[in-house]
Design a protein around this motif. Sequence first.
Motif, PDB file in Angstrom:
ATOM      1  N   ARG A 199       0.853  -1.186  -0.016  1.00  0.00           N
ATOM      2  CA  ARG A 199      -0.037  -0.069   0.058  1.00  0.00           C
ATOM      3  C   ARG A 199       0.941   1.205   0.141  1.00  0.00           C
ATOM      4  O   ARG A 199       1.861   1.193   0.692  1.00  0.00           O
ATOM      5  N   SER A 200       0.533   2.315  -0.770  1.00  0.00           N
ATOM      6  CA  SER A 200       1.303   3.498  -0.963  1.00  0.00           C
ATOM      7  C   SER A 200       0.500   4.672  -0.453  1.00  0.00           C
ATOM      8  O   SER A 200       0.772   5.883  -0.586  1.00  0.00           O
ATOM      9  N   THR A 201      -0.789   4.200   0.275  1.00  0.00           N
ATOM     10  CA  THR A 201      -1.688   5.351   0.545  1.00  0.00           C
ATOM     11  C   THR A 201      -1.262   5.859   1.970  1.00  0.00           C
ATOM     12  O   THR A 201      -0.365   5.429   2.563  1.00  0.00           O
ATOM     13  N   GLY A 202      -1.693   6.937   2.510  1.00  0.00           N
ATOM     14  CA  GLY A 202      -1.476   7.430   3.555  1.00  0.00           C
ATOM     15  C   GLY A 202       0.143   8.408   3.509  1.00  0.00           C
ATOM     16  O   GLY A 202       0.331   8.573   2.536  1.00  0.00           O
ATOM     17  N   LYS A 203       0.692   8.614   4.732  1.00  0.00           N
ATOM     18  CA  LYS A 203       1.888   9.404   4.660  1.00  0.00           C
ATOM     19  C   LYS A 203       3.208   8.560   4.213  1.00  0.00           C
ATOM     20  O   LYS A 203       4.082   8.922   3.587  1.00  0.00           O
ATOM     21  N   VAL A 204       3.257   7.265   4.303  1.00  0.00           N
ATOM     22  CA  VAL A 204       4.214   6.360   3.941  1.00  0.00           C
ATOM     23  C   VAL A 204       3.863   5.189   3.343  1.00  0.00           C
ATOM     24  O   VAL A 204       2.529   4.627   3.678  1.00  0.00           O
ATOM     25  N   PRO A 205       4.389   4.605   2.535  1.00  0.00           N
ATOM     26  CA  PRO A 205       4.145   3.037   2.054  1.00  0.00           C
ATOM     27  C   PRO A 205       4.070   2.123   3.433  1.00  0.00           C
ATOM     28  O   PRO A 205       4.882   2.151   4.141  1.00  0.00           O
ATOM     29  N   HIS A 206       3.144   1.234   3.334  1.00  0.00           N
ATOM     30  CA  HIS A 206       3.192   0.375   4.401  1.00  0.00           C
ATOM     31  C   HIS A 206       2.447  -0.995   3.797  1.00  0.00           C
ATOM     32  O   HIS A 206       1.933  -1.098   2.757  1.00  0.00           O
ATOM     33  N   PHE A 207       2.574  -2.117   4.699  1.00  0.00           N
ATOM     34  CA  PHE A 207       1.716  -3.331   4.362  1.00  0.00           C
ATOM     35  C   PHE A 207       0.416  -3.045   4.670  1.00  0.00           C
ATOM     36  O   PHE A 207      -0.212  -2.472   5.506  1.00  0.00           O
ATOM     37  N   HIS A 208      -0.454  -3.949   3.812  1.00  0.00           N
ATOM     38  CA  HIS A 208      -1.877  -3.941   3.935  1.00  0.00           C
ATOM     39  C   HIS A 208      -1.996  -5.160   5.078  1.00  0.00           C
ATOM     40  O   HIS A 208      -1.526  -6.308   4.924  1.00  0.00           O
ATOM     41  N   SER A 209      -2.328  -4.735   6.335  1.00  0.00           N
ATOM     42  CA  SER A 209      -2.110  -5.495   7.663  1.00  0.00           C
ATOM     43  C   SER A 209      -3.549  -6.255   8.013  1.00  0.00           C
ATOM     44  O   SER A 209      -3.681  -6.705   9.157  1.00  0.00           O
ATOM     45  N   GLY A 210      -4.284  -6.466   6.819  1.00  0.00           N
ATOM     46  CA  GLY A 210      -5.427  -7.416   7.152  1.00  0.00           C
ATOM     47  C   GLY A 210      -5.939  -7.805   5.767  1.00  0.00           C
ATOM     48  O   GLY A 210      -5.211  -7.925   5.089  1.00  0.00           O
TER      49      GLY A 210
ATOM     50  N   GLU B  11      -8.792  -7.133  10.819  1.00  0.00           N
ATOM     51  CA  GLU B  11      -7.330  -7.577  11.197  1.00  0.00           C
ATOM     52  C   GLU B  11      -7.453  -8.483  12.360  1.00  0.00           C
ATOM     53  O   GLU B  11      -8.484  -8.482  13.189  1.00  0.00           O
ATOM     54  N   VAL B  12      -6.355  -9.207  12.546  1.00  0.00           N
ATOM     55  CA  VAL B  12      -6.388 -10.133  13.679  1.00  0.00           C
ATOM     56  C   VAL B  12      -4.869  -9.711  14.207  1.00  0.00           C
ATOM     57  O   VAL B  12      -3.805  -9.776  13.780  1.00  0.00           O
TER      58      VAL B  12
ATOM     59  N   ASP C 273      -2.178 -13.282   9.869  1.00  0.00           N
ATOM     60  CA  ASP C 273      -3.202 -13.460   8.399  1.00  0.00           C
ATOM     61  C   ASP C 273      -4.612 -13.781   8.879  1.00  0.00           C
ATOM     62  O   ASP C 273      -4.722 -14.894   9.294  1.00  0.00           O
ATOM     63  N   PRO C 274      -5.534 -12.799   8.689  1.00  0.00           N
ATOM     64  CA  PRO C 274      -6.913 -13.249   9.156  1.00  0.00           C
ATOM     65  C   PRO C 274      -7.444 -14.635   8.607  1.00  0.00           C
ATOM     66  O   PRO C 274      -8.436 -15.199   9.014  1.00  0.00           O
TER      67      PRO C 274
ATOM     68  N   LEU D 234       3.541 -15.418   4.131  1.00  0.00           N
ATOM     69  CA  LEU D 234       3.224 -14.190   4.643  1.00  0.00           C
ATOM     70  C   LEU D 234       2.196 -14.451   5.630  1.00  0.00           C
ATOM     71  O   LEU D 234       0.746 -14.225   5.250  1.00  0.00           O
ATOM     72  N   ASP D 235       2.457 -14.881   7.021  1.00  0.00           N
ATOM     73  CA  ASP D 235       1.264 -15.173   8.010  1.00  0.00           C
ATOM     74  C   ASP D 235       1.441 -14.366   9.252  1.00  0.00           C
ATOM     75  O   ASP D 235       0.447 -14.327   9.880  1.00  0.00           O
ATOM     76  N   ARG D 236       2.509 -13.585   9.601  1.00  0.00           N
ATOM     77  CA  ARG D 236       2.634 -12.715  10.683  1.00  0.00           C
ATOM     78  C   ARG D 236       3.553 -11.672  10.224  1.00  0.00           C
ATOM     79  O   ARG D 236       4.551 -11.833   9.651  1.00  0.00           O
TER      80      ARG D 236
END
Length: 337
Positions: free
Chosen positions: A52-63, A171-172, A182-183, A260-262
């Motif tokens: 994800r590149s939305t928001g202030k900085v790129p990040h992982f989609h966490s859910g 998210e979990v 990973d939910p 990609l589980d945690r």
Amino acid sequence: MEVLEVRQFLYRFKFVLFVSFLFIAFVPSLLVALYQLPVDSSYITATFMEFRSTGKVPHFHSGIDFSTFLKEGVPIKAVANGFVRRLEIDLDNIYGNTIVLEHLDGYRTLYAHLSQFAEKYEKLANMLREEFGAKRIVVEFLSDDWKVSAGEVIGYSGKTGEAAQPHCHFEVRDKEEKNIYDPMDFIDKSLLKPVQMEIILKSLIIDGKEYSYSENATYEFSGTYPKIAVETYTELAKNLLGVKEIKLYFSGDLVYHIILDRLPMEYWEKPYSLYDERTVMTALIYRGYYKLYSDESLPYIKVNRVKDYNMSSYKVVLEISDAFGNVGKFSFNVQRR
């Protein structure tokens, strides 16, 4: 005396066996209890650890994202019994209006982008909005008084925060919220709406040069080992989703393996540890390139032996899996130029 000691040992042994039997017989039903879906008869529109590149900085989609069929106001439900731990009242942050629950298994679940909360929580939110105005307000509940039951409506779908369309982001997390999981490993996938899907491999990046993927084709590399990144997805109802697991084989040997589980929270803003910098995410385009090499020891890299090989040519096999149980196998060759 020795006979007595043996009898006492046997008695203790039998007691341990009895306790172990009780544990085996009854505890797994708690351990394997799967969560209900937060949205009835829905399907997944985004998976865990996508870029994800939305928001202030790129990040992982966490859910994962559940479709609400482009509608606001669809009921969002608690996936299991538990307690309300937090309300986040916010229209403009990444998550928007959010509710966090804690469950009897020790995990917490998060539901984001809500248009509004369920009535009893919305009343509290409105009181706080009147008091503090249009600010980000976070309410922590330290007691277990705000109980919820599995299937209880806790809010309604919306597009607050960074959401482009109404949906439910789910998210979990662990109890301390230091790790995100990973939910798909927690939910009852049999409740998902059946949708046709398959694993696809679209393109490769080898030593910085991009190629369209062609089965059994030969590609060149120039370094001490081939630095490979792959553009791969689960194609689901014309939507492209991230995958969960990639195994890379050089001439039959497993040299790289990611699962990609945690996601530890400290890695949330480090998506380039997994993705090549050519990865693009906009409102209309998503091209995700998973790197299959790394100089770092990362929690999602299980095998990292790419540098152990120094041959002039390799038969490369990729085994790519998703959280739905789909598996794709792809092969090509690389030759040092």
